[in-house]
Write a protein that holds these residues in place. Structure first.
Motif, mmCIF file in Angstrom:
data_model
loop_
_atom_site.group_PDB
_atom_site.id
_atom_site.type_symbol
_atom_site.label_atom_id
_atom_site.label_comp_id
_atom_site.label_asym_id
_atom_site.label_seq_id
_atom_site.Cartn_x
_atom_site.Cartn_y
_atom_site.Cartn_z
ATOM 1 N N LEU A 1 -27.919 48.486 -19.908
ATOM 2 C CA LEU A 1 -27.706 47.070 -19.622
ATOM 3 C C LEU A 1 -28.113 46.201 -20.810
ATOM 4 N N LEU A 2 -29.261 46.493 -21.382
ATOM 5 C CA LEU A 2 -29.731 45.724 -22.529
ATOM 6 C C LEU A 2 -28.813 45.908 -23.729
ATOM 7 N N GLU A 3 -28.334 47.137 -23.925
ATOM 8 C CA GLU A 3 -27.416 47.379 -25.044
ATOM 9 C C GLU A 3 -26.100 46.636 -24.831
ATOM 10 N N LYS A 4 -25.617 46.600 -23.601
ATOM 11 C CA LYS A 4 -24.386 45.867 -23.328
ATOM 12 C C LYS A 4 -24.571 44.370 -23.527
ATOM 13 N N ALA A 5 -25.806 43.905 -23.384
ATOM 14 C CA ALA A 5 -26.112 42.489 -23.633
ATOM 15 C C ALA A 5 -26.275 42.198 -25.120
ATOM 16 N N GLY A 6 -26.092 43.232 -25.958
ATOM 17 C CA GLY A 6 -26.149 43.037 -27.398
ATOM 18 C C GLY A 6 -27.489 43.316 -28.032
ATOM 19 N N CYS A 7 -28.377 43.989 -27.313
ATOM 20 C CA CYS A 7 -29.719 44.242 -27.813
ATOM 21 C C CYS A 7 -29.834 45.626 -28.451
ATOM 22 N N SER A 8 -30.688 45.712 -29.438
ATOM 23 C CA SER A 8 -31.088 46.995 -30.004
ATOM 24 C C SER A 8 -32.406 47.368 -29.346
ATOM 25 N N VAL A 9 -32.399 48.460 -28.579
ATOM 26 C CA VAL A 9 -33.541 48.800 -27.732
ATOM 27 C C VAL A 9 -34.425 49.848 -28.403
ATOM 28 N N GLN A 10 -35.710 49.530 -28.498
ATOM 29 C CA GLN A 10 -36.711 50.445 -29.041
ATOM 30 C C GLN A 10 -37.620 50.912 -27.904
ATOM 31 N N TYR A 11 -38.154 52.118 -28.068
ATOM 32 C CA TYR A 11 -39.072 52.651 -27.052
ATOM 33 C C TYR A 11 -40.271 53.282 -27.739
ATOM 34 N N ASN A 12 -41.457 52.825 -27.375
ATOM 35 C CA ASN A 12 -42.690 53.379 -27.927
ATOM 36 C C ASN A 12 -43.157 54.524 -27.030
ATOM 37 N N PRO A 13 -43.055 55.778 -27.480
ATOM 38 C CA PRO A 13 -43.411 56.918 -26.620
ATOM 39 C C PRO A 13 -44.901 57.015 -26.312
ATOM 40 N N LYS A 14 -45.725 56.215 -26.991
ATOM 41 C CA LYS A 14 -47.165 56.236 -26.741
ATOM 42 C C LYS A 14 -47.554 55.417 -25.510
ATOM 43 N N GLN A 15 -46.640 54.624 -24.998
ATOM 44 C CA GLN A 15 -46.953 53.737 -23.877
ATOM 45 C C GLN A 15 -47.305 54.530 -22.625
ATOM 46 N N THR A 16 -48.193 53.952 -21.824
ATOM 47 C CA THR A 16 -48.575 54.582 -20.559
ATOM 48 C C THR A 16 -48.476 53.547 -19.440
ATOM 49 N N CYS A 17 -49.619 53.051 -18.965
ATOM 50 C CA CYS A 17 -49.670 52.154 -17.808
ATOM 51 C C CYS A 17 -50.209 50.791 -18.232
ATOM 52 N N CYS A 18 -49.894 49.768 -17.448
ATOM 53 C CA CYS A 18 -50.411 48.426 -17.722
ATOM 54 C C CYS A 18 -51.799 48.222 -17.130
ATOM 55 N N GLY A 19 -52.242 49.144 -16.267
ATOM 56 C CA GLY A 19 -53.567 49.036 -15.663
ATOM 57 C C GLY A 19 -53.586 48.417 -14.281
ATOM 58 N N GLN A 20 -52.401 48.124 -13.738
ATOM 59 C CA GLN A 20 -52.346 47.431 -12.451
ATOM 60 C C GLN A 20 -52.985 48.202 -11.292
#
Length: 245
Positions: free
Chosen positions: A25-44
């Motif tokens: 969806l983001l790519e179709k909106a014209g975005c270049s999408v990056q993903y940080n594989p180190k991410q985990t949880c926000c702590g919620q």
């Protein structure tokens, strides 16, 4: 437009297709999408359970993982709400104060990003049937999101959007609330689903996968003829592989 994707725990572990549909969806909106594989949880989870020191430790890692990012987009109003609101309790007047404030201004739930930043509301999706939209508590109260998902869903071919009673009432999940007060939680889910059935809806759509997981479990347990769908899955439904962006 560069976007860094934050995929919350629920989506990562239980609904990976929603994550991949978010990217599409983001790519179709014209975005270049990056993903940080180190991410985990926000702590919620720790924050909601009252373990704020543990939440702060996890939240500090979150800040470090995304501090170099520009726009951060997540298919979860709950997690975005945690960053925008809960992080105030954890990081105000700390060494991470400024980093936190910057990230709070850069993080967006998917539908609000598409409408307000990407400025796109039509993606050529198709879904036959009637649907109601469930306003997740975090989306409505912490992220102030209401019209954005409805605007996007109104452009889906074949989908008739209806408003159910008490659309802004909690579905009963509430994280650990559903565990501690399971009878109340189930009754709230039943009420939400009955409101959708009153509209003869085929689908309950929301921007928060945890709400949908809770509702779908009640639906499955009681063999009810209705289905839940995340908005990212709706907006990419009916696409052909050859569809040009």
């Amino acid at each position: 437009m560069n976007v860094t994707l934050f995929i919350p725990c629920f989506v990562d572990q239980l609904y990976p297709d929603t994550a991949f549909n978010t990217i599409k969806l983001l790519e179709k909106a014209g975005c270049s999408v990056q993903y940080n594989p180190k991410q985990t949880c926000c702590g919620q989870p720790a924050y909601n359970a009252g373990f704020w020191e543990d939440a702060k430790e996890v939240g500090a890692k979150f800040l470090n993982d995304f501090k170099e990012s520009g726009y951060v987009v997540a298919p979860s109003s709950s997690c975005v709400g945690m960053v925008k609101s809960g992080f105030n309790d954890l990081f105000t007047n700390t060494m991470d104060h400024n980093t936190c404030r910057t990230l709070q201004g850069n993080i967006f739930e998917l539908s609000e990003f598409l409408i307000h930043i990407a400025k796109r509301d039509y993606f050529g999706a198709e879904l036959e049937g009637k649907a109601v939209y469930h306003d997740a508590c975090s989306a409505l109260r912490e992220c102030k999101i209401k019209d954005e998902p409805r605007q996007l869903l109104s452009k889906v071919h074949g989908l008739e959007m209806l408003e159910m009673a008490d659309t802004d009432t909690c579905c009963g999940f509430g994280g650990t609330f559903a565990v501690k007060f399971d009878a109340i939680s189930s009754a709230m889910a039943e009420q939400k689903i009955n409101n959708a059935l009153d509209q003869k809806a085929d689908y309950i759509i929301s921007a928060d996968i945890s709400c949908l997981m809770h509702l779908q479990s009640y639906i499955d347990k009681n063999h009810i003829q209705i289905k839940t769908m995340h908005i990212a899955d709706v907006l990419t439904n009916g696409w052909l592989e050859s569809t040009e962006y």
